[in-house]
Design an enzyme around this catalytic site. Structure first.
Site, mmCIF file in Angstrom:
data_model
loop_
_atom_site.group_PDB
_atom_site.id
_atom_site.type_symbol
_atom_site.label_atom_id
_atom_site.label_comp_id
_atom_site.label_asym_id
_atom_site.label_seq_id
_atom_site.Cartn_x
_atom_site.Cartn_y
_atom_site.Cartn_z
ATOM 1 N N GLU A 183 0.820 -1.221 0.000
ATOM 2 C CA GLU A 183 0.000 0.000 0.000
ATOM 3 C C GLU A 183 0.851 1.267 0.000
ATOM 4 O OE1 GLU A 183 -2.978 -0.588 3.084
ATOM 5 O OE2 GLU A 183 -3.734 -2.389 2.087
ATOM 6 N N GLU A 211 -4.922 -8.449 -1.785
ATOM 7 C CA GLU A 211 -5.308 -8.510 -0.369
ATOM 8 C C GLU A 211 -6.707 -7.947 -0.284
ATOM 9 O OE1 GLU A 211 -2.640 -6.630 2.787
ATOM 10 O OE2 GLU A 211 -4.603 -5.835 3.352
#
Ligand SMILES: *[C@@H]1O[C@H](CO)[C@@H](O)[C@H](O)[C@H]1NC(C)=O
Ligand SMILES: *[C@@H]1O[C@H](CO)[C@@H](O)[C@H](O)[C@H]1NC(C)=O
Ligand SMILES: *[C@@H]1O[C@H](CO)[C@@H](O)[C@H](O)[C@H]1NC(C)=O
Ligand SMILES: *[C@H]1O[C@@H](CO)[C@H](O)[C@@H](O)[C@@H]1NC(C)=O
Length: 490
Positions: free
Chosen positions: A166, A288
């Protein structure tokens, strides 16, 4: 929460007269819409697990449950990946006052992760620390240590890599923000390092950049820059996706169809980036994902009710051309597929049945409601059946979910399929706790491990397709047409 749910059910029964919806389904058996990877349904273990000294790599149930989902990717990643060092002296790192506070993964621990994945028929996808910098570039020094260890231990052929987690959300104190182009350059460096080991890593997949806010300005820019620089050099572009924040949500959110379109937005946006990058055929994976972030919702994400958004995600992702979906998480948090005693939660069983019945080829289908204007509450997907001892080539599997709180829906299949036999696998709450049940029933029978090594048999109810597939309120179903003999499913 349970009592709230019960009174809600009572109200529903008193004041709503249950109707029955009718859906008509036409399956296009002439062309494959998209083919997902055989390891489409995969799982994640959070990098922070390294801190969990109680994680029992030797648990028989852990092995049994992971083997039940094989083949799959066992991804070890998450925010902690970007502060994790391989085989380094933790005290020394801490003394250096590094921010965010460093974590260390030891050689034995890392090796156990690789061996767990390999022993259960999956592959480890390990997330490397992108915050290790050398000037403007990524520093591969710590990774070189890990790669050398993998080669020495004979583990090199068993692992795949990611780099960073991220990057559009790097905001912790001490974290370095990076452009998509720079991340692309860093991935090229990782590829060069892997290539320098004389073929040891020739089958190693590298995927990234694991952006979380795909439709956001920063996230989208990172995806674009990354794809521009490294679009030809990675196996897939990965993005993350969650519908809402778990600790601020209630069980009603988990059956609210208003969330369905959020996933479509994420996928479309990422696909848009890929379409205009130098490698428009770059695969897209969801690296994810779970219903909700922040560890999910306590006493909700580990219950029956969590399955609706999960099954919808599996269906829509495959339908929209996503090759792999990695569930956050296999173990840990409120959203684990199993609990802390390595016992399966309802979403494990949903995933297990999906693995057994749903194959890689996705079919086009047309669904129309004969009773209500918009049929947002019922979602239906169709794929070729996974070949097994029970089902041979040519079979097709329909799977569907109904989030309507009061109305059942009957799915009527059109065309030649309507003349056939269909094996129905209906999933409903496993006990009187209803939506908040910790268990799930298959055709009325609660699913449980027979013993630590043995899965229950999945027993369908065989019926003529002509009577329709009935989906009661708040249930899911899989339905296999064993004799469909669809050529594109051979
Ligand atoms: C990986 O799994 C294969 C197949 O089960 C096995 O033959 C091999 O020894 C395993 N490798 C390691 C390092 O455990
Ligand atoms: C990246 O891909 C391009 C195009 O296939 C290739 O020419 C280049 O060598 C690759 N770079 C690395 C570091 O693998
Ligand atoms: C979840 O359930 C446990 C056990 O019943 C209870 O102790 C806990 O307070 C509950 N948590 C929430 C957030 O409802
Ligand atoms: C079930 O939900 C209610 C309330 O939202 C709608 O009014 C019904 O139309 C719906 N029923 C079906 C079959 O979709």
């Amino acid at each position: 929460m349970t009592s709230v749910f019960r009174s809600f059910l009572v109200l529903t029964c008193l004041f709503v007269v249950a109707k029955s919806g009718q859906l008509s389904l036409t399956v296009d058996t002439t062309a494959v819409r998209f083919e997902v990877e055989t390891f489409f349904l995969s799982v994640n273990l959070d990098s922070s697990l390294v801190l969990d000294k109680h994680f029992d790599f030797n648990s028989q149930r852990l092995h049994t449950l992971l083997s039940g989902l094989s083949p799959c990717i066992l991804r070890v990643g998450g925010s902690s990946a970007d502060c994790t060092y391989f085989d380094s002296p933790l005290e020394k790192l801490k003394q250096a006052g590094l921010q965010p506070v460093p974590e260390v993964i030891s050689k034995p621990y890392w090796s156990q992760l690789v061996r767990l994945a390999n022993a259960t028929g999956s592959r480890l996808l390990y997330d490397l620390n992108l915050q290790l910098r050398d000037g403007v570039q990524w520093s591969p020094l710590n990774t070189v240590k890990l790669l050398q260890f993998a080669v020495d231990e004979g583990l090199a052929g068993l692992i795949d890599f990611e780099l960073g987690n991220e990057p559009d959300a790097y905001s912790k104190q001490g974290q370095i923000r990076l452009t998509g182009e720079q991340i692309g350059e860093d991935f090229l460096m990782l590829k060069r390092v892997l290539n320098s080991y004389g073929g040891h890593f020739k089958n190693t997949k590298v995927v990234g950049p694991d952006v979380i806010m795909v439709t956001g300005k920063t996230g989208n820019a990172i995806l674009k820059g990354f794809a521009k620089v490294a679009g030809h050099n990675v196996t897939a572009m990965t993005v993350h996706q969650y519908y809402f924040r778990g600790d601020q949500a209630g069980w009603k959110d988990y059956i609210n169809p208003k969330y369905f379109p959020l996933l479509a937005d994420t996928i479309s946006s990422a696909k848009g980036v890929i379409a205009s990058c130098p490698n428009p055929s770059l695969p897209l994976w969801i690296g994810e994902t779970s219903d909700s972030w922040h560890s999910g919702t306590a006493n909700v994400s580990d219950r029956y009710v969590s399955g609706f958004l999960w099954l919808e995600k599996l269906g829509l992702s495959a339908y929209m051309g996503v090759g792999v979906v990695m569930r956050q998480t296999f173990y840990g948090g409120n959203y684990g597929l199993m609990n802390h005693n390595y016992r399966p939660n309802p979403d494990y069983w949903l995933s297990y049945i999906y693995k057994k019945l749903v194959g890689s080829r996705v079919l086009n289908r047309k669904v129309s409601s004969l009773t209500v204007d918009d049929n947002d509450d019922v979602r239906v997907y169709v794929q070729c059946t996974k070949h097994s001892s029970r089902y041979g080539a040519g079979a097709i599997t329909l799977y569907a979910l109904n989030v309507n709180v009061s109305d059942s829906t009957t799915i009527t299949v059109k065309g030649a399929l309507s003349l056939q036999r269909v094996d129905v696998y209906l999933l409903s709450p496993g006990d009187k706790e209803g939506l908040l049940s910790k268990y799930v029933s298959l055709n009325g029978q609660q699913l449980r491990l027979m013993d630590d090594k043995t899965m229950p048999e999945l027993k369908p109810v065989s019926q003529p397709a002509s009577i329709g597939i009935k989906l009661p309120a708040l249930t899911f179903a899989f339905a296999v047409f064993p004799d469909a003999n669809v050529k594109i499913c051979w």
